[in-house]
Structures are given as structure tokens and as C-alpha cells.
Design a protein around this motif. Structure first.
Motif, PDB file in Angstrom:
ATOM      1  N   ILE A 215       0.872  -1.237  -0.032  1.00 50.41           N
ATOM      2  CA  ILE A 215      -0.079  -0.006  -0.126  1.00 50.41           C
ATOM      3  C   ILE A 215       0.994   1.099   0.069  1.00 50.41           C
ATOM      4  CG2 ILE A 215      -1.397   1.169   1.304  1.00 50.41           C
ATOM      5  CD1 ILE A 215      -2.780  -1.327   2.353  1.00 50.41           C
ATOM      6  N   ALA A 216       1.680   1.399   1.111  1.00 50.40           N
ATOM      7  CA  ALA A 216       2.861   2.530   1.065  1.00 50.40           C
ATOM      8  C   ALA A 216       3.486   2.845  -0.379  1.00 50.40           C
ATOM      9  CB  ALA A 216       3.864   2.024   1.866  1.00 50.40           C
ATOM     10  N   LEU A 217       3.756   1.618  -1.251  1.00 48.51           N
ATOM     11  CA  LEU A 217       4.484   1.957  -2.293  1.00 48.51           C
ATOM     12  C   LEU A 217       3.638   2.333  -3.309  1.00 48.51           C
ATOM     13  CD1 LEU A 217       6.903  -1.282  -2.197  1.00 48.51           C
ATOM     14  CD2 LEU A 217       7.560   1.066  -1.921  1.00 48.51           C
ATOM     15  N   TYR A 218       2.435   1.813  -3.440  1.00 49.32           N
ATOM     16  CA  TYR A 218       1.448   2.314  -4.484  1.00 49.32           C
ATOM     17  C   TYR A 218       1.145   3.812  -4.135  1.00 49.32           C
ATOM     18  CZ  TYR A 218      -2.397   3.705  -7.259  1.00 49.32           C
ATOM     19  OH  TYR A 218      -3.472   4.425  -7.751  1.00 49.32           O
ATOM     20  N   LEU A 219       0.977   4.275  -2.872  1.00 52.07           N
ATOM     21  CA  LEU A 219       0.941   5.751  -2.637  1.00 52.07           C
ATOM     22  C   LEU A 219       2.149   6.600  -3.039  1.00 52.07           C
ATOM     23  CD1 LEU A 219      -0.562   5.460   1.110  1.00 52.07           C
ATOM     24  CD2 LEU A 219      -1.831   5.850  -1.193  1.00 52.07           C
ATOM     25  N   ILE A 220       3.320   5.813  -2.966  1.00 52.91           N
ATOM     26  CA  ILE A 220       4.621   6.546  -3.393  1.00 52.91           C
ATOM     27  C   ILE A 220       4.511   6.638  -4.923  1.00 52.91           C
ATOM     28  CG2 ILE A 220       7.117   6.382  -3.566  1.00 52.91           C
ATOM     29  CD1 ILE A 220       7.013   5.266  -0.679  1.00 52.91           C
ATOM     30  N   TYR A 221       4.187   5.643  -5.665  1.00 49.45           N
ATOM     31  CA  TYR A 221       3.916   5.564  -7.211  1.00 49.45           C
ATOM     32  C   TYR A 221       2.624   6.701  -7.575  1.00 49.45           C
ATOM     33  CZ  TYR A 221       2.324   3.825 -11.731  1.00 49.45           C
ATOM     34  OH  TYR A 221       1.926   3.471 -12.878  1.00 49.45           O
ATOM     35  N   ARG A 222       1.607   6.711  -6.902  1.00 54.76           N
ATOM     36  CA  ARG A 222       0.820   7.565  -7.402  1.00 54.76           C
ATOM     37  C   ARG A 222       0.909   9.193  -6.997  1.00 54.76           C
ATOM     38  NH1 ARG A 222      -4.894   6.946  -8.535  1.00 54.76           N
ATOM     39  NH2 ARG A 222      -6.087   8.811  -8.184  1.00 54.76           N
ATOM     40  N   PHE A 223       1.511   9.181  -5.796  1.00 58.06           N
ATOM     41  CA  PHE A 223       1.720  10.566  -5.236  1.00 58.06           C
ATOM     42  C   PHE A 223       3.334  10.724  -5.288  1.00 58.06           C
ATOM     43  CE2 PHE A 223      -2.306   9.217  -3.809  1.00 58.06           C
ATOM     44  CZ  PHE A 223      -3.142  10.222  -4.077  1.00 58.06           C
ATOM     45  N   LYS A 224       3.615  12.070  -4.812  1.00 54.89           N
ATOM     46  CA  LYS A 224       4.918  12.301  -4.625  1.00 54.89           C
ATOM     47  C   LYS A 224       5.431  11.616  -3.499  1.00 54.89           C
ATOM     48  CE  LYS A 224       4.678  17.036  -7.088  1.00 54.89           C
ATOM     49  NZ  LYS A 224       4.796  18.313  -7.145  1.00 54.89           N
ATOM     50  N   SER A 225       6.976  11.280  -3.610  1.00 55.08           N
ATOM     51  CA  SER A 225       7.453  10.848  -2.361  1.00 55.08           C
ATOM     52  C   SER A 225       7.295  11.610  -1.283  1.00 55.08           C
ATOM     53  CB  SER A 225       9.040  10.593  -2.739  1.00 55.08           C
ATOM     54  OG  SER A 225       9.176   9.410  -3.412  1.00 55.08           O
ATOM     55  N   ASP A 226       7.229  11.159   0.102  1.00 58.51           N
ATOM     56  CA  ASP A 226       7.052  11.970   1.155  1.00 58.51           C
ATOM     57  C   ASP A 226       7.598  11.209   2.336  1.00 58.51           C
ATOM     58  OD1 ASP A 226       5.284  12.798   3.427  1.00 58.51           O
ATOM     59  OD2 ASP A 226       4.979  14.307   2.080  1.00 58.51           O
ATOM     60  N   VAL A 228       6.363  10.851   5.200  1.00 58.32           N
ATOM     61  CA  VAL A 228       5.470   9.881   5.818  1.00 58.32           C
ATOM     62  C   VAL A 228       5.222   8.844   5.440  1.00 58.32           C
ATOM     63  CG1 VAL A 228       3.047   9.961   6.450  1.00 58.32           C
ATOM     64  CG2 VAL A 228       4.390  12.122   6.681  1.00 58.32           C
ATOM     65  N   LEU A 229       5.176   8.754   4.056  1.00 56.67           N
ATOM     66  CA  LEU A 229       5.056   7.531   3.011  1.00 56.67           C
ATOM     67  C   LEU A 229       6.148   6.538   3.283  1.00 56.67           C
ATOM     68  CD1 LEU A 229       3.394   8.952  -0.099  1.00 56.67           C
ATOM     69  CD2 LEU A 229       2.174   7.912   1.754  1.00 56.67           C
ATOM     70  N   TRP A 230       7.289   7.206   3.017  1.00 60.14           N
ATOM     71  CA  TRP A 230       8.718   6.316   3.480  1.00 60.14           C
ATOM     72  C   TRP A 230       8.681   5.988   4.808  1.00 60.14           C
ATOM     73  CZ3 TRP A 230      10.673   4.046  -0.434  1.00 60.14           C
ATOM     74  CH2 TRP A 230      10.762   4.747  -1.939  1.00 60.14           C
ATOM     75  N   GLY A 231       8.095   6.664   5.521  1.00 58.62           N
ATOM     76  CA  GLY A 231       8.122   6.115   7.247  1.00 58.62           C
ATOM     77  C   GLY A 231       7.196   4.906   7.326  1.00 58.62           C
TER      78      GLY A 231
END
Length: 406
Positions: A215-226, A228-231
Motif C-alpha cells: 500500500i505504501a509503495l502504491y501511494l509513493i507511485y501515485r503521489f509524490k514521495s513523502d 510520511v509515506l517512506w516512514g
């Protein structure tokens, strides 16, 4: 944090699918098959007639890590389910899962049952009541045996879908999905010690880190790296490593394997690294159409390969060198998966999708389930407003005229 969509990888020629993800699906399925065919002690002894060490003196040391392909499947599922559900309603989400999972699964139950009934050399046919409950995909929750042991993962997938459906019902947004991911990881950390079987089952402490990593990697794929997402990704990674070390010890004790902790940790690192490269767009140049076809075959291959594969091995095990037979059996199972996909899964999925869409439209039709309105009370002459047309019959009018003349 904004929800502006970040830079996206260029479109490919695979109908909107990520070919690299399809390739990873195939890789995970082959990993699991190698585990069952070269390293799973009881299966290898029953199929090949010797121990894994005797059947494949070197290959079994690699094959014994193949069960980790399931963890890779769960990571891919987290990525793909989040991607496919964005903007969908809960009803559309469940319909898509039913259409995706059940046609091939039902066919696999029938085919596997026929094979082990005709040739009960490695596994025997389950009782009919156990076979029937398998069609519901709820046998794990009811404590019934699986027609094929690999079906246990479908229960875990289904629990993930059910949990994720609550988020879909609220509406997928970046903020809500982040809260969901962190919340699931933290809750799963307490689930094991809760002492409540339902909580442990539903929150899946052993597999939540892999689903959430996807899920986190899809959010990184869809949205800019952040950060919070990498956390979220990092927390899922350290928890996944801990769970993997536990599972390595468990499998070593249960099956007498000799897996090394560093090797398992390195393999899981590879899963996280490769999927991170996909999320960052580094695999966008991989556009081979055959990978999309391979990805479509992965699910039926996974459903068919274990019991049927062992049965085929038993029948041909003395006809050629074992490595040749291993490659041949994997090829046979891929061919069987192709036939199941083309002849059963695709046409049945199309019919099921249409019928579910019609049923959904009928259920959602305005007024379908509204309570019927009570009939309006008949008006009497005293209640009739001036100028209202009379609905009395001829006999009533004659009686009224008679009475008015008295």
C-alpha cells in the motif's frame, strides 16, 4: 501534505497494467512451486519417493526459501488492490474481487478433486462436505480442510479485502490511506498478545507488514514521495523482517529445514527493493506483453500446481533426470493454467461480471426496496370537494336521487 498527483511513469503497451508487477507475480508463483517440488519434505517424499536432500542435493537448499513467495504475493496484493480500488465504490470493489477470485478457484477445486480421486497416489480426495464448503472460500474460518493446501492464502487475502473495504467505504484519499496503513501496523503489533483469536485472525500480525508495504509503495507511485509515506514503508519493512525471522525458525523446527536467517532477511530485502524500484518508475521501460500474459496465468497456476503437480511427478519420476522432469512439470502446470484461464476463467468471469452488474443495478434501482404506499382512502360524498368528479356507480346515484326526493 497535499494530494496532488506526482510525476507518473510513462504509459506502457500492456493495457494499463504494470508489466513488472506481472513479472513479479510469476516469479513468486515459481518460488512457491519450487518449494513444493524440491524442498517441502512430505510432498517431495510422496512425489519423488526420496527426501529433498536425495532428490535435489543442491537445489533444495534454494528451494526451501520458496515459501517466501507468498509474502511477495501479499506485497503485490497491497500495491494492486490499492491501485485498482481508487475511486471505486465498495460494491464495485467486492464485485471485482468476486470476479477475479472465484471462477478459477471453483474450476481448480473441481479439477484437483478429479485428479486426486482418479489417482490418489500423493493426496487423497477430501470428504464431499469438505469439498463443498471449499467452494465458499470460508473453510479456513470454519476449521475445514482445504482441497489443496495452497488455498490457505486466499483466506488471508479475503481478510485483507474485508479490512480494506472499510476504507473504500469511507472513500480512498491519501490521508485516510496513510492513517489506515499506520493504524493497521500498530494494531497488528498488539494483536498477537491480545489473547483474542478474532483480533489475531482479522489483523493478521504475521502478514500485515507485507500488505501495508505494498500500500505504501502504491501511494509513493501515485503521489509524490513523502517522508510520511517512506516512514510507513520503513516501519512495514522492519516489522516484516521480524516476522520473517520468526517464520524461518518455525519452518526449520516444523519441517526439519536448515534455512539461514541472513538468507531469509536478504531475500525479503530484495522484495522490498524491487517493488520500491517499481513504485519510483525505474521499471517503466519494461513493457513486454508476454509478462502480462504470464501475470494472468499466475493465479490459476498457483491454484493447480501443488497436488496435481505432485501427482504428475509421481507418474513420470523414473522417466528422465529429475531436473529435466522438474522443468517439464512446471511447464505442464503452466500449460494447464493457460487452458484454465482461456477456457474457463475468462468466459466465466465475463458472465459473472455481467450478472453481478445487472444484480447491482436492480438492487440500486430507486424505489426497489421502498415500502409500498398505502392506498388512498375512498372519498365519500360528504368529503368530496366542490367540483370533484363523482366515482359512484349508477346504482348509487339512483339511490341518492330516490332519497333526495323523499
Amino acid at each position: 501534505m497535499t494530494e496532488a498527483v506526482g510525476p507518473r511513469p510513462p504509459k506502457n503497451d500492456t493495457g494499463g497494467r504494470l508489466a513488472a508487477i506481472d513479472g513479479l507475480r510469476l516469479f513468486a508463483a515459481i518460488m512457491v512451486a519450487l518449494y513444493h517440488f524440491t524442498a517441502y519434505p512430505s510432498g517431495v517424499r510422496a512425489a519423488w519417493g526420496v527426501t529433498p536432500e536425495q532428490a535435489f542435493p543442491g537445489l533444495h537448499r534454494l528451494g526451501q526459501y520458496g515459501w517466501l513467495g507468498v509474502e511477495l504475493f501479499f506485497m503485490i496484493s497491497g500495491f494492486v488492490i490499492c491501485m485498482s480500488c481508487w475511486g471505486r465504490t465498495p460494491g464495485a470493489f467486492f464485485r471485482s474481487r468476486i470476479v477475479r477470485l472465484f471462477p478459477a478457484y471453483w474450476a481448480a477445486i473441481v479439477i484437483t478433486t478429479i485428479v486426486v480421486t482418479l489417482w490418489p497416489v500423493v493426496r487423497e480426495r477430501k470428504p464431499w462436505n469438505d469439498i463443498l464448503i471449499n467452494f465458499s472460500m470460508l473453510q479456513e474460518g470454519l476449521g475445514a480442510p482445504h482441497v489443496d493446501a495452497v488455498y490457505w492464502t486466499l483466506w488471508n487475502e479475503g481478510l485483507f479485502y474485508l479490512l480494506f473495504a472499510f476504507l473504500v467505504a469511507r472513500g480512498l484519499t491519501l490521508k485516510r490511506t496513510i492513517i489506515f496503513g499506520y493504524g493497521w501496523l500498530i494494531a497488528s503489533a498488539f494483536a498477537e498478545s491480545s489473547g483474542i483469536p478474532f483480533v489475531r485472525t482479522f489483523l493478521q500480525p504475521g502478514y500485515a507488514p507485507f500488505f501495508v508495504a505494498g500500500i505504501a509503495l502504491y501511494l509513493i507511485y501515485r503521489f509524490k514521495s513523502d517522508i510520511v509515506l517512506w516512514g510507513m514503508f520503513g516501519l512495514a519493512f522492519v516489522m516484516a523482517q521480524y516476522r520473517t525471522s520468526e517464520m524461518l525458525r518455525h519452518y526449520n523446527q516444523k519441517h526439519g529445514l536448515e534455512m539461514a536467517q541472513p538468507a531469509g532477511a536478504l531475500l525479503v530485502c530484495g522484495f522490498f527493493l524491487v517493488l520500491a524500484l517499481v513504485a519510483l518508475g525505474y521499471t517503466s521501460r519494461i513493457r513486454w506483453r508476454w509478462l502480462t500474459t504470464a501475470g494472468a496465468l499466475t493465479y490459476p497456476f498457483y491454484l493447480l500446481h501443488e497436488n496435481i503437480g505432485w501427482t504428475v511427478i509421481y507418474g513420470i519420476r523414473d522417466s528422465a533426470p529429475r531436473l529435466v522432469l522438474l522443468v517439464l512439470v512446471i511447464g505442464i502446470m503452466l500449460a494447464a493454467a493457460f487452458l484454465l484461464h482461456r477456457l474457463v476463467e475468462k468466459p466465466v468471469s465475463r458472465i459473472l461480471r455481467d450478472r453481478l452488474a445487472e444484480a447491482s443495478a436492480a438492487i440500486n434501482r430507486p424505489g426497489r426496496f421502498d415500502a409500498p404506499k398505502p392506498p388512498a382512502p375512498a372519498s365519500t360524498p360528504a368529503q368530496r370537494t366542490p367540483g370533484e368528479a363523482s366515482s359512484d356507480g349508477p346504482d348509487t346515484l339512483v339511490l341518492q336521487a330516490y332519497r333526495s326526493g323523499q
